[in-house]
Motif scaffolding. Structure first.
Motif, PDB file in Angstrom:
ATOM      1  N   ALA A   1      28.987  51.936  19.543  1.00 21.76           N
ATOM      2  CA  ALA A   1      29.807  50.706  20.158  1.00 21.76           C
ATOM      3  C   ALA A   1      29.494  50.707  21.364  1.00 21.76           C
ATOM      4  O   ALA A   1      29.145  49.577  21.607  1.00 21.76           O
ATOM      5  CB  ALA A   1      31.043  50.805  20.207  1.00 21.76           C
ATOM      6  N   VAL A   2      29.525  51.653  21.990  1.00 23.41           N
ATOM      7  CA  VAL A   2      28.462  51.251  24.005  1.00 23.41           C
ATOM      8  C   VAL A   2      27.238  50.241  23.841  1.00 23.41           C
ATOM      9  O   VAL A   2      27.011  49.604  24.614  1.00 23.41           O
ATOM     10  CB  VAL A   2      28.819  52.581  24.116  1.00 23.41           C
ATOM     11  CG1 VAL A   2      27.774  52.185  25.622  1.00 23.41           C
ATOM     12  CG2 VAL A   2      30.021  53.280  24.477  1.00 23.41           C
ATOM     13  N   GLN A   3      26.709  51.260  23.020  1.00 25.34           N
ATOM     14  CA  GLN A   3      25.113  50.338  23.201  1.00 25.34           C
ATOM     15  C   GLN A   3      25.195  49.135  22.633  1.00 25.34           C
ATOM     16  O   GLN A   3      24.353  47.983  23.052  1.00 25.34           O
ATOM     17  CB  GLN A   3      24.090  51.513  22.339  1.00 25.34           C
ATOM     18  CG  GLN A   3      23.993  52.945  22.595  1.00 25.34           C
ATOM     19  CD  GLN A   3      23.082  53.348  22.509  1.00 25.34           C
ATOM     20  OE1 GLN A   3      21.983  53.699  21.930  1.00 25.34           O
ATOM     21  NE2 GLN A   3      23.968  54.255  21.604  1.00 25.34           N
ATOM     22  N   ILE A   4      26.228  48.819  21.562  1.00 27.36           N
ATOM     23  CA  ILE A   4      25.886  47.020  20.875  1.00 27.36           C
ATOM     24  C   ILE A   4      26.670  46.108  21.841  1.00 27.36           C
ATOM     25  O   ILE A   4      26.211  44.600  22.108  1.00 27.36           O
ATOM     26  CB  ILE A   4      26.293  47.917  19.527  1.00 27.36           C
ATOM     27  CG1 ILE A   4      26.036  48.211  18.691  1.00 27.36           C
ATOM     28  CG2 ILE A   4      26.995  46.098  19.145  1.00 27.36           C
ATOM     29  CD1 ILE A   4      26.561  48.825  17.142  1.00 27.36           C
ATOM     30  N   ALA A   5      27.337  47.130  22.349  1.00 28.25           N
ATOM     31  CA  ALA A   5      28.515  46.180  23.180  1.00 28.25           C
ATOM     32  C   ALA A   5      27.757  46.095  24.619  1.00 28.25           C
ATOM     33  O   ALA A   5      27.713  44.918  24.999  1.00 28.25           O
ATOM     34  CB  ALA A   5      29.431  46.677  23.885  1.00 28.25           C
ATOM     35  N   LYS A   6      26.565  46.634  24.992  1.00 30.40           N
ATOM     36  CA  LYS A   6      25.471  46.078  26.000  1.00 30.40           C
ATOM     37  C   LYS A   6      24.273  45.283  25.317  1.00 30.40           C
ATOM     38  O   LYS A   6      23.826  44.584  25.715  1.00 30.40           O
ATOM     39  CB  LYS A   6      24.969  47.637  26.110  1.00 30.40           C
ATOM     40  CG  LYS A   6      26.032  48.445  27.629  1.00 30.40           C
ATOM     41  CD  LYS A   6      26.259  48.169  29.073  1.00 30.40           C
ATOM     42  CE  LYS A   6      25.206  47.720  29.544  1.00 30.40           C
ATOM     43  NZ  LYS A   6      25.892  47.074  30.741  1.00 30.40           N
ATOM     44  N   ALA A   7      24.027  45.807  24.264  1.00 29.65           N
ATOM     45  CA  ALA A   7      23.222  44.461  23.708  1.00 29.65           C
ATOM     46  C   ALA A   7      23.713  42.750  23.925  1.00 29.65           C
ATOM     47  O   ALA A   7      22.746  42.002  23.845  1.00 29.65           O
ATOM     48  CB  ALA A   7      22.439  44.911  22.113  1.00 29.65           C
ATOM     49  N   LEU A   8      24.956  43.428  22.841  1.00 29.13           N
ATOM     50  CA  LEU A   8      25.719  41.682  23.156  1.00 29.13           C
ATOM     51  C   LEU A   8      26.224  41.337  24.801  1.00 29.13           C
ATOM     52  O   LEU A   8      26.521  40.334  25.179  1.00 29.13           O
ATOM     53  CB  LEU A   8      27.042  41.968  22.813  1.00 29.13           C
ATOM     54  CG  LEU A   8      26.247  42.327  20.881  1.00 29.13           C
ATOM     55  CD1 LEU A   8      27.956  42.656  19.977  1.00 29.13           C
ATOM     56  CD2 LEU A   8      25.759  41.100  20.315  1.00 29.13           C
ATOM     57  N   GLY A   9      25.550  41.844  25.548  1.00 30.65           N
ATOM     58  CA  GLY A   9      25.696  41.469  26.914  1.00 30.65           C
ATOM     59  C   GLY A   9      26.884  41.214  27.535  1.00 30.65           C
ATOM     60  O   GLY A   9      27.309  40.898  29.345  1.00 30.65           O
TER      61      GLY A   9
END
Length: 333
Positions: free
Chosen positions: A164-172
């Motif tokens: 989740a941390v990484q996906i949220a970052k990927a979503l900006g």
């Protein structure tokens, strides 16, 4: 073939054993997968224990109808059914199944699988399906996360949390991760902009406000989470917390839904859905370097009971993986 089978409901060390069982045969629209790795998820443990009890109406009253656990799978297509057109023998695949992956071979529907991500091994691929899809759908779909949002992940060092941390970052998004002090460095290393040690600070009383709180722990009352949200914010409850032996998380999720009726921030109970399309999205994120699976420990198939017992203790860092076979099948197999 060898498989870890469950004789009855109970703790893993008491009810699991390694057995020789018949190798399954794929139906017309199924494929046979040689399993290289699987991983451990909370749902595997709940099914092992037969909790909450209402699940036994579907899984079996006194013992499980399907005795082999394991939902995540990464492996090689060994054989295909007569009407399968999407896959061929030798293709590397991964996916989420209803059960059966703690074995040397497993049968999967042809639409349950996706091409495995390149550039990572089977252990990393096997860690993705259940946890990665939950994180992606919880943030993107339930939370509506977009660029510029402030997102808090409660339980940031766990299996779903590290994705989740990484996906949220990927979503900006600007990401705050909540975890124990021992895991602050890990959560920072995977991209969190800020970290909160829950043993020292209560984020619901910090005065900070977030667009999305993605909750994987269920450590506060729904009304407390509202304090951490902007008025148009979203609380997404994906804790999977058992809640009780009889009804499981249903009472807590009902409280979340009732709290939402007060107006203001939206309070959403959430459950992920199996999606090969989303597995393809995650594979792309892994191949681009936006997401990297975090593995806590790896166990052999014979150590599956130990892996599941570790899951029950909580506080894992990332995913716990069960390796089943070498990436290349033996000659003549």
């Amino acid at each position: 073939m060898k498989a870890i089978a469950q004789s009855r409901y109970g703790e893993p060390q008491d009810v699991l054993d390694l057995r020789d069982v018949d190798r399954p045969e794929p139906g017309d629209h199924e494929v046979l997968v040689r399993v290289h790795a699987s991983s451990v998820n909370p749902a595997d443990r709940f099914e092992l224990l037969g909790l909450p009890y209402v699940l036994r109406l579907a899984f079996g009253l006194t013992r499980p109808k399907a005795p082999i656990r394991g939902k995540d799978v990464a492996g090689t297509v060994e054989a295909v059914g007569a009407r399968v057109t999407r896959w061929q023998r030798g293709t590397q695949v991964f996916g989420e199944l209803s059960a059966g992956a703690y074995a040397e071979f497993v049968v999967a529907g042809e639409d349950e699988l996706a091409p495995a991500p390149t550039g990572v091994g089977p252990a990393e691929a096997a860690s993705v399906p259940v946890a990665g899809v939950a994180a992606l759908q919880g943030l993107r779909d339930a939370g509506g996360v977009r660029s510029g949002h402030r997102v808090l992940v409660n339980g940031a060092s766990g299996g779903v949390g590290t994705f989740a941390v990484q996906i949220a970052k990927a979503l900006g998004a600007h990401v705050t991760g909540v975890c124990s002090g021992a895991n602050l460095e890990l959560v920072t290393s995977i991209g969190a902009d800020e970290v909160v040690d829950y043993t020292r600070h209560d984020f619901t009383r910090s005065g900070e406000r977030y667009d999305v709180v993605f909750d994987l722990v269920g450590s506060h009352a729904p009304t407390a989470y509202r304090r951490a949200l902007r008025r148009d914010g979203v609380y997404v409850s994906a804790s999977g917390m058992p809640g009780g032996a009889l009804l499981g998380p249903l009472p807590y999720l009902l409280r979340v839904a009732l709290t939402s009726l007060r107006g203001g921030p939206r309070m959403k109970p959430f459950a992920a859905k199996r999606s090969p399309d989303d597995l393809a999205v995650l594979a792309g994120m892994i191949e681009s370097g936006q997401v990297r699976p975090v593995i806590d420990r790896t166990y052999a198939l014979t150590e599956t009971a130990t892996a599941l017992a570790r899951q029950g203790k909580g506080h894992a860092r990332g995913k716990t993986v069960v390796t089943v076979a070498d990436t290349e099948p033996p000659t003549g197999s």
